[in-house]
Design a protein around this motif. Structure first.
Motif, PDB file in Angstrom:
ATOM      1  N   PRO B  86       0.816  -1.223   0.000  1.00 53.74           N
ATOM      2  CA  PRO B  86       0.000   0.000   0.000  1.00 53.74           C
ATOM      3  C   PRO B  86       0.846   1.267   0.000  1.00 53.74           C
ATOM      4  CG  PRO B  86      -0.754  -1.533   1.685  1.00 53.74           C
ATOM      5  CD  PRO B  86       0.550  -2.053   1.184  1.00 53.74           C
ATOM      6  N   THR B  87       1.945   1.246   0.780  1.00 47.92           N
ATOM      7  CA  THR B  87       2.765   2.461   0.886  1.00 47.92           C
ATOM      8  C   THR B  87       3.404   2.810  -0.451  1.00 47.92           C
ATOM      9  OG1 THR B  87       3.294   1.721   3.115  1.00 47.92           O
ATOM     10  CG2 THR B  87       4.552   3.566   2.284  1.00 47.92           C
ATOM     11  N   GLN B  88       4.029   1.827  -1.074  1.00 45.49           N
ATOM     12  CA  GLN B  88       4.749   2.168  -2.317  1.00 45.49           C
ATOM     13  C   GLN B  88       3.778   2.397  -3.476  1.00 45.49           C
ATOM     14  OE1 GLN B  88       7.627  -0.902  -2.866  1.00 45.49           O
ATOM     15  NE2 GLN B  88       6.348  -2.136  -4.187  1.00 45.49           N
ATOM     16  N   VAL B 118      17.558   1.056  -9.501  1.00 43.14           N
ATOM     17  CA  VAL B 118      18.611   0.478 -10.338  1.00 43.14           C
ATOM     18  C   VAL B 118      19.878   0.144  -9.534  1.00 43.14           C
ATOM     19  CG1 VAL B 118      17.798   1.598 -12.447  1.00 43.14           C
ATOM     20  CG2 VAL B 118      19.530   2.723 -11.072  1.00 43.14           C
ATOM     21  N   CYS B 119      19.882   0.552  -8.245  1.00 42.29           N
ATOM     22  CA  CYS B 119      21.057   0.230  -7.421  1.00 42.29           C
ATOM     23  C   CYS B 119      20.989  -1.221  -6.961  1.00 42.29           C
ATOM     24  CB  CYS B 119      21.100   1.116  -6.178  1.00 42.29           C
ATOM     25  SG  CYS B 119      21.530   2.802  -6.551  1.00 42.29           S
ATOM     26  N   TYR B 171      10.299   2.337  -9.466  1.00 44.83           N
ATOM     27  CA  TYR B 171       9.776   1.349 -10.422  1.00 44.83           C
ATOM     28  C   TYR B 171       8.262   1.516 -10.563  1.00 44.83           C
ATOM     29  CZ  TYR B 171       8.253  -3.438 -11.692  1.00 44.83           C
ATOM     30  OH  TYR B 171       7.657  -4.531 -12.257  1.00 44.83           O
ATOM     31  N   VAL B 172       7.584   1.644  -9.430  1.00 46.43           N
ATOM     32  CA  VAL B 172       6.127   1.789  -9.426  1.00 46.43           C
ATOM     33  C   VAL B 172       5.733   3.102 -10.112  1.00 46.43           C
ATOM     34  CG1 VAL B 172       4.120   2.027  -7.911  1.00 46.43           C
ATOM     35  CG2 VAL B 172       5.932   0.407  -7.339  1.00 46.43           C
ATOM     36  N   THR B 173       6.463   4.149  -9.793  1.00 44.82           N
ATOM     37  CA  THR B 173       6.176   5.468 -10.372  1.00 44.82           C
ATOM     38  C   THR B 173       6.261   5.424 -11.892  1.00 44.82           C
ATOM     39  OG1 THR B 173       7.092   6.524  -8.415  1.00 44.82           O
ATOM     40  CG2 THR B 173       6.907   7.895 -10.380  1.00 44.82           C
ATOM     41  N   LEU B 174       7.300   4.770 -12.390  1.00 41.89           N
ATOM     42  CA  LEU B 174       7.485   4.694 -13.846  1.00 41.89           C
ATOM     43  C   LEU B 174       6.279   4.061 -14.536  1.00 41.89           C
ATOM     44  CD1 LEU B 174      11.093   3.616 -14.857  1.00 41.89           C
ATOM     45  CD2 LEU B 174       9.951   5.799 -15.166  1.00 41.89           C
TER      46      LEU B 174
END
Lengths: 442, 296
Positions: B86-88, B118-119, B171-174
């Motif tokens: 839920p948070t991410q 990517v890290c 990743y989620v944002t993208l």
């Protein structure tokens, strides 16, 4: 057109299949055209690895047909990698082992060094280490290192700030009986909170330390075993763990209290997952008394920017008893270069082969004739290492069970929790002992 | 004669199809089906890698079902997933909305959000051990108060979960950004003309039309979270006292610390079944509620 695409597709598919097969088969075929044998030696200690490089440079001069490659795998990943390497047939020809050696010895993964190098070979090696790694009458490696006992490294500047000097560290005694204890008061005097109050000040805030008096922690080798031993307790026998017995429990209680009750040592929140925390604090000038083995001495010499010295550990009710331990270089029974591997093992067990370890000051060689180089190194450095050898030393018996690593994984989280103050010591010890012994019997 | 030619052509096409499929097929068989079969086989054996495997029947399965530690690790993993997902997802949606507005600096922030993802997770973990260290840690120094983030029984799991969120939110944002870009502006413009406010447009138009993206994001991130290992390994080692002993770490410790590869295999299969069930449930839920075609 369609035919051409079919041909191209078939050729591409065949190329991929053949390429894959070649990749699998090629390493098995081997490509070395040279007659030279390459022997790999794996260990976890960077400082000794550097000494090995010097040693093997001499070895190669005498044996130009054998090349020795030293591989360092850090302690944190060493054991996980070793088991997969041995299982996968990719283990080094020679690798370091500690008392976890039993699993490999009992699975015939190791060369019986006693039989291969001859009966007389062990005469020049530390008898305690030879005894430690002899199982069922067979010696499973060439002894490489043998710790002395433990000692206190002290920061003379911090002692002076507290109005103390090195003579105040002589004859210190710890005891579960408060009236007989002289160590806690000294440790308190050397501990300072962030408001500048010392540990013996009634206003002292043990939750906010700026300077630590001592390095009590769940560090089995440097702290726990020594308290248990110097209280006349038993950590383990060949058959299992006994750290919940009365004398052992008293000693562990004392060590835990130094952290959670007297607050003279870093919180376990700092030390449980960072085994180097105390050493770093000592090197940064924030820890007054650092109980450790000879294995840290070289780093302290190189890194300490203050006046420091070596003192004996506090004696317990059973005297000043500290643990000592040995390390062996074991030969891989599945090596492809057995003769060359034996030649390197023979070299490692010789005075010439081990002198580089002693001369580097990184560790005490288990080869007796090479110890002179170690003593000479520290004499030249002006460091008196006699306190490391002053008290009585003892070694822990090797467990009959081959599940030592599993047992340690069972009791470690409980000990960490005790040092955090989250688990009551007596109950925790009983629980830990029961689980550890169950793992041994499994 | 003509039919013979047709048959030959069909056979040739089939051969081409098989030839084209072969590389993937080899990959699937060698790297998926064979390992799964080996893990199933292994779950009925006791094996420490270096001595010969010993058939133990269902003992490993009974062992993990009756050993509280595996049950604990499933519960810890469930709690971890419930904090992380839920948070991410909320943060990812929020950041994607900001980036979608093409405010000044959007390009910079787009890169910034993705950097943690990517890290290498181990490197991220090591960095966070410094940030969260109780003594001299960056966070405690910043807030001027000593909090034992990783050794307090109550704080350890949320702390590890937040590190995971930090590393995955880019990743989620993208994906949400891409999903937002696929929603035709005419729909939101029409809603605006009808007098819908920003919040109403978001809940009644944007979110429903984002469901395909949401399905993908929830599925992949839930699987990733349930398989978390490296962050826990570096930050807490599963402690204090198993408070962060997520199932990925438990499987690792069972195999490499306890040398019980059979039990570890049985645990891995349980996780595989649970994740497959979760993916199926998500699919069933979204199948009834998802619009893929935005052109109608």
């Amino acid at each position: 057109m369609a035919k051409r695409s079919q041909v191209v597709a078939t050729v591409v598919a065949a190329a991929i299949v053949l390429g894959g097969a070649a990749a699998i088969i090629a390493p098995k075929l081997g490509g070395g055209s040279s007659d030279d044998a390459v022997v790999t030696v794996k260990l976890w200690d960077e400082a000794v690895a550097a000494a090995y490089e010097d040693s093997f440079a001499q070895f190669t001069e005498a044996h130009p047909d054998i090349t020795v490659e030293v591989v360092v795998d850090p302690w944190a990943t060493y054991w996980d990698n070793l088991v997969t390497d041995v299982a996968g047939g990719t283990a080094a020809d020679i690798f370091w082992l500690n008392t976890f050696f039993t699993t490999y010895a009992d699975n015939d993964n190791l060369i019986d060094v006693g039989a291969e190098l001859g009966d007389g070979a062990a005469d020049g090696w530390d008898p305690a280490v030879v005894a430690q790694y002899t199982r069922d009458g067979k010696l499973w490696g060439v002894p490489q290192l043998a710790d002395g006992g433990k000692a206190l490294l002290y920061n003379a500047d911090l002692l002076a700030d507290a109005g103390l000097n090195d003579s105040d560290l002589e004859g210190l005694a710890w005891s579960p009986t408060e009236s007989a204890d002289t160590f806690v008061d000294v440790a308190k005097a050397l501990t300072v909170d962030t408001a500048g109050r010392r540990g013996d000040d009634p206003e002292f805030d043990g939750s906010a330390l700026a300077q630590y008096g001592y390095n009590a922690a769940f560090d089995q080798d440097a702290i726990i075993f020594n308290y248990v031993g110097s209280n006349g307790g038993t950590w383990r026998t060949e058959d299992g763990f006994e750290f919940a017995s009365d004398a052992s429990a008293e000693a562990i209680h004392y060590a835990v209290d130094l952290v959670t009750r007297h607050h003279v040592a870093p919180s376990a929140a700092d030390t449980n997952e960072n085994g180097n925390f105390s050493k770093e604090q000592f090197l940064q000038g924030n820890l007054a008394l650092f109980e450790t083995g000879l294995y840290n001495l070289k780093e302290v010499v190189d890194g300490a920017q203050f006046t420091w010295g070596v003192a004996p550990v506090p004696a317990g009710p059973a005297g000043a008893r500290t643990v000592t331990n040995g390390i062996i270089a074991a030969g891989n029974a599945a090596t492809n270069n057995k003769e060359a591997t034996l030649e390197v093992l023979r070299w490692l067990g010789s005075q010439d082969g081990s002198t580089a370890i002693g001369a580097s000051g990184s560790a005490v060689p288990a080869v007796l004739d090479a110890r002179g180089a170690y003593t000479a190194f520290w004499d030249a450095q002006g460091v008196d290492i006699s306190p490391f050898f002053a008290g009585e030393t003892f070694t822990l018996p090797v467990l009959t069970s081959t599940h030592a690593q599993e047992a340690e994984a069972e009791y470690t989280p409980i000990f960490k929790s005790m040092f955090l103050g989250d688990t009551e010591v007596d109950a925790g010890l009983r629980d830990a002992q029961e689980k550890a012994n169950a793992a041994l019997a499994d | 004669m003509r039919s013979l030619g047709r048959t030959r052509r069909k056979a040739g096409e089939a051969l081409t199809a098989w030839a084209l499929l072969t590389p993937s097929l080899i990959g699937v068989v060698l790297f998926m089906l064979v390992p799964i079969a080996i893990v199933v086989w292994l779950s009925f054996y006791r094996w420490n890698l270096i001595s010969p495997p010993r058939f133990v029947g269902l003992a490993n399965w009974v062992g993990i079902m009756t050993n509280g530690r595996f049950a604990n690790s499933l519960l810890v993993t469930g709690a971890f997933v419930l904090i992380v997902i839920p948070t991410q997802t909320a943060l990812g949606l929020f950041f994607a909305n900001l980036l979608h507005r093409r405010l000044p600096g959007s390009g910079f922030f787009r890169t910034l959000y993705v950097l943690p993802w990517v890290c290498a997770p181990i490197a991220v973990g090591v960095m966070w051990t410094w940030v969260l260290a109780p003594s001299h840690g960056a966070l405690n120094t910043l807030i001027g108060h000593r909090i034992e983030w990783l050794s307090d029984q109550a704080l350890a799991l949320p702390s590890v979960a937040l590190v995971s969120v930090w590393s995955q939110v880019g990743y989620v944002t993208l994906f949400f950004l891409s999903g937002l870009g696929a929603i035709p502006e005419t729909i939101t413009e029409a809603a605006q003309l009808d007098g819908a406010g920003r919040l109403r447009i978001f809940w009644t138009i944007t979110v429903p039309l984002l469901r395909p993206t949401l399905f993908f994001v929830l599925l992949t991130t839930a699987i990733t979270a349930a398989q978390t290992f490296d962050t826990v390994y570096v930050l807490t080692g599963g402690g204090p006292l198993y408070a962060t002993d997520v199932v990925g770490a438990r499987i690792y410790y069972e195999a490499f610390q306890n040398h019980e590869f059979g039990s570890a295999a049985a645990m891995a299969l349980v996780v595989f079944i649970l994740l497959a069930a979760m993916a199926l449930l998500q699919k069933l839920y979204f199948d009834k509620r998802t619009t893929y075609d935005l052109s109608t």
